[in-house]
Design a protein around this motif. Structure first.
Motif, PDB file in Angstrom:
ATOM      1  N   TYR A 157      33.924 -13.319  10.642  1.00  0.00           N
ATOM      2  CA  TYR A 157      34.241 -12.231  11.574  1.00  0.00           C
ATOM      3  C   TYR A 157      33.526 -12.450  12.907  1.00  0.00           C
ATOM      4  O   TYR A 157      32.419 -12.975  12.962  1.00  0.00           O
TER       5      TYR A 157
ATOM      6  N   SER B  71      28.243 -15.045  11.671  1.00  0.00           N
ATOM      7  CA  SER B  71      29.302 -14.993  10.665  1.00  0.00           C
ATOM      8  C   SER B  71      30.374 -16.043  10.946  1.00  0.00           C
ATOM      9  O   SER B  71      30.752 -16.276  12.101  1.00  0.00           O
TER      10      SER B  71
ATOM     11  N   VAL C 137      37.538  -1.890  13.067  1.00  0.00           N
ATOM     12  CA  VAL C 137      36.666  -1.342  12.034  1.00  0.00           C
ATOM     13  C   VAL C 137      36.278   0.071  12.451  1.00  0.00           C
ATOM     14  O   VAL C 137      35.613   0.267  13.472  1.00  0.00           O
TER      15      VAL C 137
ATOM     16  N   PHE D  76      31.219  -6.475   5.435  1.00  0.00           N
ATOM     17  CA  PHE D  76      31.331  -7.534   6.436  1.00  0.00           C
ATOM     18  C   PHE D  76      30.107  -8.451   6.449  1.00  0.00           C
ATOM     19  O   PHE D  76      30.120  -9.487   7.104  1.00  0.00           O
TER      20      PHE D  76
ATOM     21  N   TYR E 202      40.345  -1.399   9.194  1.00  0.00           N
ATOM     22  CA  TYR E 202      39.354  -1.307   8.130  1.00  0.00           C
ATOM     23  C   TYR E 202      38.751   0.095   8.172  1.00  0.00           C
ATOM     24  O   TYR E 202      38.273   0.543   9.224  1.00  0.00           O
TER      25      TYR E 202
ATOM     26  N   LEU F 228      26.381  -9.886  12.671  1.00  0.00           N
ATOM     27  CA  LEU F 228      27.631 -10.650  12.609  1.00  0.00           C
ATOM     28  C   LEU F 228      27.608 -11.882  13.518  1.00  0.00           C
ATOM     29  O   LEU F 228      28.558 -12.664  13.527  1.00  0.00           O
TER      30      LEU F 228
END
Length: 352
Positions: A26, A23, A67, A178, A95, A20
């Motif tokens: 996120y 990203s 998450v 994700f 999530y 991530l």
């Protein structure tokens, strides 16, 4: 950019953390976990700028959403419920997967639950004939749960994309959402659908999805394992991998092995032959996980652990056998394995 707390710390969330970083959608701002993971959290904190703690409430203060990853290490589920209640009181987006909610006995219709899995069926089965998908399909399979399948799929996706292909990655791990992956549809896990219905619906689901995405290749993660092993692990008798193999034609596969499943030239050939007979899938590439298992005879279950160091003597494969084994942490060897599959598919007139 949405700021995320990840809970708990396990192999899956570590894969997510590592991927991530670039990203644009996120950002990991905190990682929370159980007290048993305190040392691992401290090590993670030393390597990263985000907050790592067993104090879930402090982690919540850093984020917009939480998450909740699967309970791969099988800690107390009451710990999940307590933290979900805290996230709800703090008005944080949650999530979570349908499977985890069912284990917790929670209602999936609660407002701030964002389900990381499609529940609806394709609109219409139409004709019952299986639709042919005319692009290559590569599967990521494993000997069972907690076997680094998710980690391998993320690595394989990156390798194939670097070669310039548009990859439709379908993950059996909801955290793949994700990382730009699709997630296997919820109806595959339904207790109210028959085996033939699941095959037909999954075929249509993949067919429609690959047309929509205009993919060059499909990289498909298969959940659970290819067969039962030991006394207490059935791997659901490989129900979903079997459904997948009946619904679509898989051109090649990679298989992850547990770290304590030593192989030699004879056993690896038998394993490859088994995959061809049972799943009609050619597998020449094998990847050894960092996870290993032990049977807990008192509790009648399998428990999973992470290795501290490798024992190379367990894997004795002669280069002339035509099979290749690498360790999941060896990125260069894994890359070579994925490239070998792609090169073979590129040179096969009937496939690509």
């Amino acid at each position: 950019m949405e700021k995320l707390v990840l809970f708990p710390l396990n192999e899956d969330t570590e894969v997510l953390i590592n991927n991530l970083r670039n990203s644009e959608q996120y950002q990991t701002v905190a990682v929370a976990s159980y007290y048993e993971d305190k040392k691992r959290l401290e090590l993670l904190q030393k390597k990263n700028s985000f907050y790592c703690s067993t104090d879930f409430e402090k982690c919540l203060g850093e984020a917009d959403a939480v998450v909740f990853a699967e309970n791969t290490m099988e800690y107390d589920y009451e710990g999940y419920k307590e933290r979900i209640n805290q996230a709800q009181k703090s008005m944080k987006k949650i999530y979570i997967s349908v499977a985890l909610l069912e284990k917790l006995g929670l209602d999936i219709e609660i407002d701030n639950f964002n389900i990381l899995q499609e529940k609806s069926l394709p609109q219409d089965l139409g004709e019952t004939k299986i639709k042919e998908i005319d692009i290559p399909i590569i599967s990521i399979m494993g000997m069972g749960e907690n076997c680094d399948k998710f980690n391998l799929q993320v690595k394989a996706k990156e390798v194939i994309e670097k070669k310039g292909y548009n990859v439709l990655a379908i993950s059996s791990n909801v955290l793949g959402k994700f990382l730009g992956m699709e997630v296997l549809p919820g109806f595959l896990y339904s207790k109210n659908m028959s085996y033939p219905e699941k095959i037909k619906y999954f075929n249509v689901w993949v067919y429609q999805l690959q047309k929509q995405k205009k993919a060059d290749v499909i990289l498909l993660g298969c959940p659970s394992g290819i067969s039962e092993f030991e006394d207490y692990e059935t791997n659901f008798y490989a129900e979903i991998p079997l459904i997948i193999s009946k619904a679509i034609s898989i051109d090649a596969g990679l298989l992850t092995l547990y770290a304590n499943m030593g192989q030699n030239a004879e056993t690896i050939k038998k394993l490859s032959d088994f995959l061809m007979v049972r799943f009609d899938t050619e597998v020449k590439e094998f990847v050894v996980s960092k996870q290993y298992f032990k049977a807990d005879y008192e509790c009648q279950r399998i428990r999973y652990y992470k290795i501290c160091e490798r024992d190379d003597s367990q894997f004795n494969i002669n280069d002339t056998t035509g099979y290749h084994i690498s360790y999941i942490e060896n990125d260069l060897e894994v890359e070579d394995q994925v490239k070998a599959i792609i090169n073979k598919l590129e040179n096969n007139f009937h496939v690509i």
